[in-house]
Design an enzyme around this catalytic site. Structure first.
Site, PDB file in Angstrom:
ATOM      1  N   HIS A  98      49.239  40.643  38.504  1.00  0.00           N
ATOM      2  CA  HIS A  98      48.930  40.377  37.107  1.00  0.00           C
ATOM      3  C   HIS A  98      49.746  39.183  36.622  1.00  0.00           C
ATOM      4  O   HIS A  98      50.920  39.027  36.993  1.00  0.00           O
ATOM      5  CB  HIS A  98      49.262  41.592  36.233  1.00  0.00           C
ATOM      6  N   ARG A 193      42.674  39.978  42.092  1.00  0.00           N
ATOM      7  CA  ARG A 193      42.642  40.622  43.412  1.00  0.00           C
ATOM      8  C   ARG A 193      42.828  39.585  44.521  1.00  0.00           C
ATOM      9  O   ARG A 193      42.167  38.545  44.528  1.00  0.00           O
ATOM     10  CB  ARG A 193      41.311  41.334  43.644  1.00  0.00           C
TER      11      ARG A 193
END
Length: 315
Positions: A98, A193
């Protein structure tokens, strides 16, 4: 003003299991519940109040009428600052990262995400990935991604019930199969991802990767450790994590427990074991494993009775 019981928004991601339906009283017409968003004012899934005057209303709609319920600390943020989830990982989640607030605000128009995990339950030999084994160069990480060997670089950590870990933005991580996790995070859905085990969904499609963006935010120096020996505040309370977005405690109630509430922050309580009752402003409500309550910011206190374990978060 009262302690508001919350019904969660639920998500049926491909890696999820059925423990939240079987053992945690979460409702869904889907076969699996991967995530239950216990406390959420996020547009992708909002908590619904399940009791009292505001029954059937979203928490965010009540807070729009009563912003003072958030408290002075929360009022410093441009929107409700936290999102709390129960996560049932039957299979591994993707390897992900993140971004920080600075990067996310500049490039995505929203805040980044730091988070903490509390291991509610763990199958034998369960593990997670968090950070790298050692410091790598970005070129080494790129090579590992291009050659499908990124797992060889990651810090693989064996975990057990009761362990806690704080994951600041920029840390590569993944919850792995066999874990039930209580997650407290910034109120953001930004996830990049890097690797998803080449899985496909029910339509035969692979999930989207975000490698270029991920490489822009990865902290290749980050090695995280599980906080197995949490900071003991007193006989009943352990500090699990503390940052500018949230402070989270584990509270064990053997018979009676009370705690102060201030005008600085609301309090969120989720029961992760046992059962009993919660009292606030002379109103008493039952609480059992899987129940989450939102208590508005104010000068007062709440009381818990019974034999139970709860996770408390505030700003």
């Amino acid at each position: 003003m009262y302690a508001m019981k919350l019904n969660p928004a639920v998500k049926d991601y491909i890696w999820g299991g059925d423990n939240l339906k079987k053992y945690w009283n979460k409702k869904s017409d889907k076969d699996v519940i991967a995530e239950a968003w216990e406390l959420s004012c996020h547009k992708e899934g909002e908590s619904i109040i399940a009791n009292g005057e505001y029954i059937a209303k979203t928490l965010s709609s009540v807070l729009s009428i009563h912003p003072e319920y958030i408290g002075k600390n929360g009022a410093k943020f441009p929107f409700f600052p936290v999102l709390i989830k129960l996560i049932d990982a039957k299979e591994n989640l993707s390897i992900q990262v993140h971004p920080s607030d600075e990067y996310a605000l500049k490039n995505e128009g929203q805040f980044g995400k730091s988070e903490m995990w509390y291991v509610v339950d763990a199958a034998k030999d369960s593990f997670l990935y968090c950070g790298f084994k050692k410091e790598y160069t970005l070129d080494e990480v790129k090579y590992a991604l291009n050659n499908g060997i990124i797992l060889d670089l990651l810090n693989k950590i064996q975990v057990k019930k009761g362990d806690a870990i704080y994951i600041p933005a920029g840390t590569v991580h993944a919850i792995c199969g066999g874990l039930l996790i209580y997650e407290v995070q910034q109120n953001s859905s930004l996830t990049y991802r890097l690797f998803d085990y080449n899985r496909v969904d029910k339509n035969g499609n692979k999930r989207q990767l975000h490698i270029d963006k991920a490489l822009n935010v990865i902290d290749t120096k980050k090695v995280c450790k599980v906080n197995s020996e949490v900071e003991k505040i007193n006989e009943s309370v352990n500090l699990l994590a503390k940052c500018k977005y949230f402070t989270t405690y584990e509270i064990t109630v053997k018979e009676l427990f009370s705690n102060s509430i201030t005008e600085d922050s609301f309090v969120v309580l989720t029961c992760v074991d046992g059962e009993g009752s919660i009292s606030f402003l002379d109103k008493e409500e039952p609480i059992k494993k899987g129940d989450t309550y939102f208590i508005p910011a104010c000068k007062n206190q709440y009381k818990l009775s019974g034999k139970l374990k709860v996770i408390e978060s505030r700003i």
